[in-house]
Design a protein around this motif. Structure first.
Motif, PDB file in Angstrom:
ATOM      1  N   SER A  38       0.827  -1.207   0.000  1.00 48.30           N
ATOM      2  CA  SER A  38       0.000   0.000   0.000  1.00 48.30           C
ATOM      3  C   SER A  38       0.860   1.256   0.000  1.00 48.30           C
ATOM      4  N   CYS A  39       2.146   1.119   0.368  1.00 48.14           N
ATOM      5  CA  CYS A  39       3.043   2.288   0.342  1.00 48.14           C
ATOM      6  C   CYS A  39       4.287   2.077  -0.510  1.00 48.14           C
ATOM      7  N   ALA A 102       2.965  12.492  -4.905  1.00 47.49           N
ATOM      8  CA  ALA A 102       1.764  11.884  -4.334  1.00 47.49           C
ATOM      9  C   ALA A 102       2.138  10.973  -3.161  1.00 47.49           C
ATOM     10  N   ALA A 103       3.270  10.259  -3.318  1.00 45.28           N
ATOM     11  CA  ALA A 103       3.717   9.365  -2.246  1.00 45.28           C
ATOM     12  C   ALA A 103       4.040  10.160  -0.993  1.00 45.28           C
ATOM     13  N   ARG A 104       4.756  11.269  -1.173  1.00 48.69           N
ATOM     14  CA  ARG A 104       5.113  12.097  -0.010  1.00 48.69           C
ATOM     15  C   ARG A 104       3.874  12.722   0.617  1.00 48.69           C
ATOM     16  N   ALA A 105       2.943  13.144  -0.239  1.00 47.84           N
ATOM     17  CA  ALA A 105       1.724  13.773   0.276  1.00 47.84           C
ATOM     18  C   ALA A 105       0.978  12.809   1.202  1.00 47.84           C
ATOM     19  N   SER A 106       1.032  11.512   0.910  1.00 49.35           N
ATOM     20  CA  SER A 106       0.319  10.527   1.729  1.00 49.35           C
ATOM     21  C   SER A 106       1.125  10.054   2.923  1.00 49.35           C
ATOM     22  N   GLY A 109       5.192  13.707   4.112  1.00 45.51           N
ATOM     23  CA  GLY A 109       6.376  14.287   3.485  1.00 45.51           C
ATOM     24  C   GLY A 109       7.501  13.288   3.265  1.00 45.51           C
ATOM     25  N   ALA A 110       7.414  12.100   3.854  1.00 48.45           N
ATOM     26  CA  ALA A 110       8.476  11.091   3.669  1.00 48.45           C
ATOM     27  C   ALA A 110       8.165  10.230   2.457  1.00 48.45           C
ATOM     28  N   TYR A 111       9.206   9.671   1.869  1.00 42.93           N
ATOM     29  CA  TYR A 111       9.039   8.878   0.653  1.00 42.93           C
ATOM     30  C   TYR A 111       9.289   7.402   0.948  1.00 42.93           C
ATOM     31  N   PRO A 112       8.284   6.561   0.791  1.00 42.56           N
ATOM     32  CA  PRO A 112       8.510   5.121   1.000  1.00 42.56           C
ATOM     33  C   PRO A 112       9.288   4.551  -0.192  1.00 42.56           C
TER      34      PRO A 112
END
Ligand code: HEM
Length: 252
Positions: A38-39, A102-106, A109-112
């Protein structure tokens, strides 16, 4: 060495003869699919890889059915339009987010990061200089050791330690003691059908083994070839030695 304290774990694929435990890698895939995906993307892995030799050992039909569960964005078509279709075995795992923004927004602010090569990316954390990386692959279990440690390393921050908003305390994280990933695993969260314990500990082991396979899909073949090469070299060295003895035996 550098980095966090990483405890060695007993992996089936460790050592010169180690091989993947197929049921474990299959369970690890289930954990990835039901929790991590999911991430986190797995952008270097195609569905069909799951049926290839040396991997989790799914059948081609299982892979077809699995791929069809996913929606793939394809195109452009004849009119220049993008379109959606069911996944096919040759497709790669689609990313959970449209793009990094979009990933950071969810994720506060961190990036999976993509997990395809994570087991390798985190394997060399013990201060090996680059020129001994080949030797360091003997220690490649460092990667899954780290992943297991990270996934089981969450606990209450000790007295007096400030945990920033949106961060979680985990002293096993490679860069610092807090990270932006909330503890992803909980007991009973993934339904196993083979009787394996449904615990954070077992999920962490299984998904780490799965990610070792995604990072090292040819591990089994490489170890088999390595054994053949070493056996050949030993025999060949013996042959050379006795030939030399024979040739030089007439010199006195
Ligand atoms: C970071 C694994 C589930 C969000 C990471 C990292 C790994 C990882 C290996 C990198 C750590 C490092 O840099 O050394 C996993 C696994 C999961 C999982 C195996 C499933 C069991 C999730 C889920 C989310 C998530 C469900 C979102 C809800 C993140 C974020 C980061 C991260 C935001 C960046 C953390 C930071 O750099 O501060 N994860 N993850 N992860 N993960 Fe996960």
């Amino acid at each position: 060495g550098d980095g966090p304290h990483v405890e060695k774990q007993p992996w089936s694929f460790a050592g010169p003869f180690g091989q993947f435990d197929k049921p474990q890698v299959q369970r690890g895939f289930q954990v990835y699919k039901e929790v991590c995906s999911s991430c986190h993307g797995l952008s270097l892995v195609s569905f069909r890889n799951l049926a290839e030799a040396g991997g989790p050992g799914f059948s081609p039909d299982e892979v077809k059915a699995l791929a069809a569960e996913y929606t793939i964005e394809d195109g452009p078509d004849g009119e220049g339009e993008m379109f959606e279709r069911d996944g096919k075995p040759f497709d790669k795992f689609p990313s959970p987010f449209a793009n990094e923004q979009a990933a950071r927004a969810s994720n506060n602010g961190a990036y999976p990061p993509d997990l395809s090569l994570m087991a390798k990316a985190r394997a060399v954390t013990r201060g090996f200089p680059w020129f001994v990386l080949d030797i360091a692959t003997m220690y490649q279990e460092n990667g899954p050791d780290y992943l297991y440690g990270l996934l089981t390393g969450y606990h209450e921050a000790p007295e007096g330690v400030e945990v920033p908003e949106g961060q979680y305390y985990n002293p096993n994280f490679i860069s610092g003691t807090t990270l932006a990933m909330a503890p992803p695993l909980f007991d009973e969260a993934v339904e196993y059908t083979d009787g394996s314990p449904m615990t954070v500990d077992q999920y962490a082991r299984d998904v780490s083994a799965f990610l070792m396979w995604t990072a090292e899909p040819h591990l089994e073949a490489r170890k088999q070839i390595g054994f053949g090469v070493m056996a050949f070299l030993i025999l060949f060295a013996a042959l050379l030695y006795f030939t030399k003895r024979k040739i030089w035996s007439k010199v006195d």
